[in-house]
Design a protein around this motif. Structure first.
Motif, PDB file in Angstrom:
ATOM      1  N   UNK A  30      -0.122 -19.229   4.162  1.00  0.00           N
ATOM      2  CA  UNK A  30       0.989 -19.799   4.933  1.00  0.00           C
ATOM      3  C   UNK A  30       0.888 -20.128   6.361  1.00  0.00           C
ATOM      4  N   UNK A  31      -0.282 -19.685   6.987  1.00  0.00           N
ATOM      5  CA  UNK A  31      -0.601 -19.812   8.104  1.00  0.00           C
ATOM      6  C   UNK A  31      -0.497 -18.530   9.167  1.00  0.00           C
ATOM      7  N   UNK A  32      -0.016 -17.439   8.197  1.00  0.00           N
ATOM      8  CA  UNK A  32       0.036 -16.306   8.890  1.00  0.00           C
ATOM      9  C   UNK A  32      -1.130 -15.568   9.422  1.00  0.00           C
ATOM     10  N   UNK A  33      -1.272 -14.957  10.539  1.00  0.00           N
ATOM     11  CA  UNK A  33      -2.373 -14.174  11.042  1.00  0.00           C
ATOM     12  C   UNK A  33      -2.399 -12.838  10.346  1.00  0.00           C
ATOM     13  N   UNK A  34      -3.213 -12.134  10.322  1.00  0.00           N
ATOM     14  CA  UNK A  34      -3.339 -10.907   9.529  1.00  0.00           C
ATOM     15  C   UNK A  34      -4.173  -9.751  10.265  1.00  0.00           C
ATOM     16  N   UNK A  35      -3.395  -8.796  10.538  1.00  0.00           N
ATOM     17  CA  UNK A  35      -4.094  -7.325  10.809  1.00  0.00           C
ATOM     18  C   UNK A  35      -3.938  -6.336   9.939  1.00  0.00           C
ATOM     19  N   UNK A  36      -4.989  -5.940   9.393  1.00  0.00           N
ATOM     20  CA  UNK A  36      -5.192  -5.110   8.181  1.00  0.00           C
ATOM     21  C   UNK A  36      -5.727  -3.700   8.440  1.00  0.00           C
ATOM     22  N   UNK A  37      -5.273  -2.834   7.812  1.00  0.00           N
ATOM     23  CA  UNK A  37      -5.738  -1.390   7.917  1.00  0.00           C
ATOM     24  C   UNK A  37      -6.078  -1.008   6.727  1.00  0.00           C
ATOM     25  N   UNK A  38      -7.227  -0.060   6.487  1.00  0.00           N
ATOM     26  CA  UNK A  38      -7.723   0.375   5.179  1.00  0.00           C
ATOM     27  C   UNK A  38      -8.425   1.686   5.472  1.00  0.00           C
ATOM     28  N   UNK A  39      -8.602   2.627   4.535  1.00  0.00           N
ATOM     29  CA  UNK A  39      -9.220   3.741   4.861  1.00  0.00           C
ATOM     30  C   UNK A  39     -10.320   4.058   3.630  1.00  0.00           C
ATOM     31  N   UNK A  62      -7.899 -13.079  11.806  1.00  0.00           N
ATOM     32  CA  UNK A  62      -7.982 -11.743  10.827  1.00  0.00           C
ATOM     33  C   UNK A  62      -8.618 -10.890  11.500  1.00  0.00           C
ATOM     34  N   UNK A  63      -8.179  -9.555  11.715  1.00  0.00           N
ATOM     35  CA  UNK A  63      -8.588  -8.505  12.092  1.00  0.00           C
ATOM     36  C   UNK A  63      -8.466  -7.224  10.999  1.00  0.00           C
ATOM     37  N   UNK A  64      -9.543  -6.386  10.791  1.00  0.00           N
ATOM     38  CA  UNK A  64      -9.291  -5.229   9.911  1.00  0.00           C
ATOM     39  C   UNK A  64      -9.845  -4.151  10.629  1.00  0.00           C
ATOM     40  N   UNK A  65      -9.197  -3.048  10.373  1.00  0.00           N
ATOM     41  CA  UNK A  65      -9.562  -1.548  10.880  1.00  0.00           C
ATOM     42  C   UNK A  65      -9.868  -0.574   9.794  1.00  0.00           C
ATOM     43  N   UNK A  66     -10.911   0.155   9.840  1.00  0.00           N
ATOM     44  CA  UNK A  66     -11.121   1.372   8.856  1.00  0.00           C
ATOM     45  C   UNK A  66     -10.669   2.467   9.392  1.00  0.00           C
ATOM     46  N   UNK A  67      -9.312   2.564   9.314  1.00  0.00           N
ATOM     47  CA  UNK A  67      -9.076   4.027   9.902  1.00  0.00           C
ATOM     48  C   UNK A  67      -7.729   4.372   9.127  1.00  0.00           C
ATOM     49  N   UNK A  68      -7.557   5.972   9.233  1.00  0.00           N
ATOM     50  CA  UNK A  68      -6.770   6.552   8.510  1.00  0.00           C
ATOM     51  C   UNK A  68      -5.028   6.302   8.633  1.00  0.00           C
TER      52      UNK A  68
END
Length: 265
Positions: A30-39, A62-68
């Motif tokens: 839908x054109x929404x930018x995404x910031x994602x977290x995962x661990x 899109x930016x993803x971060x591998x953090x708690x």
């Protein structure tokens, strides 16, 4: 009034798989930018990186971060990063899709000598429920949740039912539903809606970790009036639909996204 999601931002916890990944895809479409977290360990990190590349191919950032997600240090580090990435626009959608808890019975059984410890109980409820409150507090303090923002928590029928070794997670689900009600009332003056989505039985990695999950899925399939199980895409579609408005009048609810499973199961 329907408001396009194009150009807005979503913050997705648990983005590397399951409902978090499906929601990220649907929002990006839908054109929404995404910031994602995962661990995650290596495989989860690879999955998250591949997802980010997939989302960028749709023309979004899109930016993803591998953090708690449950760490105060993570919030302290990433909230300013989120503010910088969103460039003053704030976050339109927050999805708390975190499945990380202890699946251990309260009382030892013949087949399971272990019983849940205080540390396991505290960790499960803190990660799967309380972290929603702490993130929301910090996002509000940073002025990142404005009028029309939507906050979603994922819950399940396990919050009111008993499954083998599911006690700590069940407590977390009950807690997050209570947190949703409280946050909805406190954020209403800001025009921010907060809801829990009660997904039907869905074949996610989290479900497969539950002892006896094959039987749970079989019973749900037999009961569901649609003659199929819920998919992650069903839940993602609901998130997109509910987020496509500036209204905060649908708030404080546990919304079933299960094809009618709960009313007949």
């Amino acid at each position: 009034m329907i408001v396009p999601l194009k150009g807005s931002w979503a913050l997705v916890f648990g983005v590397s798989s399951g409902m978090g990944a499906a929601a990220a895809r649907a929002l990006a479409a839908e054109g929404c930018h995404v910031i994602g977290l995962h661990f995650d360990t290596a495989q989860g990190q690879e999955d998250a990186a591949n997802l980010a590349a997939e989302l960028r191919e749709l023309g979004v950032r899109a930016h993803v971060f591998n953090q708690n997600v449950a760490s105060a240090a993570t919030r302290a580090e990433l909230v300013p990063v989120i503010a910088e990435l969103t460039e003053g626009a704030g976050v339109r959608v927050v999805l708390h899709s975190v499945a990380f808890g202890s699946l251990v019975p309260f009382i030892p059984t013949a087949g399971q000598a272990q019983q849940v410890s205080a540390k396991q109980m505290t960790m499960t409820v803190d990660v799967m429920a309380h972290s929603l409150v702490y993130w929301t507090q910090d996002l509000v303090a940073a002025d990142l949740l404005g009028h029309g923002a939507k906050v979603y928590a994922l819950t399940s029928s396990g919050g009111t039912r008993v499954l083998p070794a599911y006690g700590a997670v069940s407590a977390a689900k009950a807690a997050i539903e209570a947190h949703v009600r409280q946050l909805a009332v406190e954020l209403a003056p800001r025009g921010v809606a907060v809801n829990a989505l009660r997904a039907g039985t869905t074949l996610t990695p989290a479900l497969r970790k539950i002892p006896g999950s094959d039987g749970v899925a079989a019973r749900a399939l037999a009961a569901n009036p649609h003659d199929r199980l819920t998919t992650t895409e069903d839940v993602a579609e609901a998130i997109v639909l509910l987020s496509s408005t500036d209204s905060s009048w649908i708030t404080g609810n546990v919304i079933g996204v299960d094809g009618g499973e709960a009313v007949v199961a």
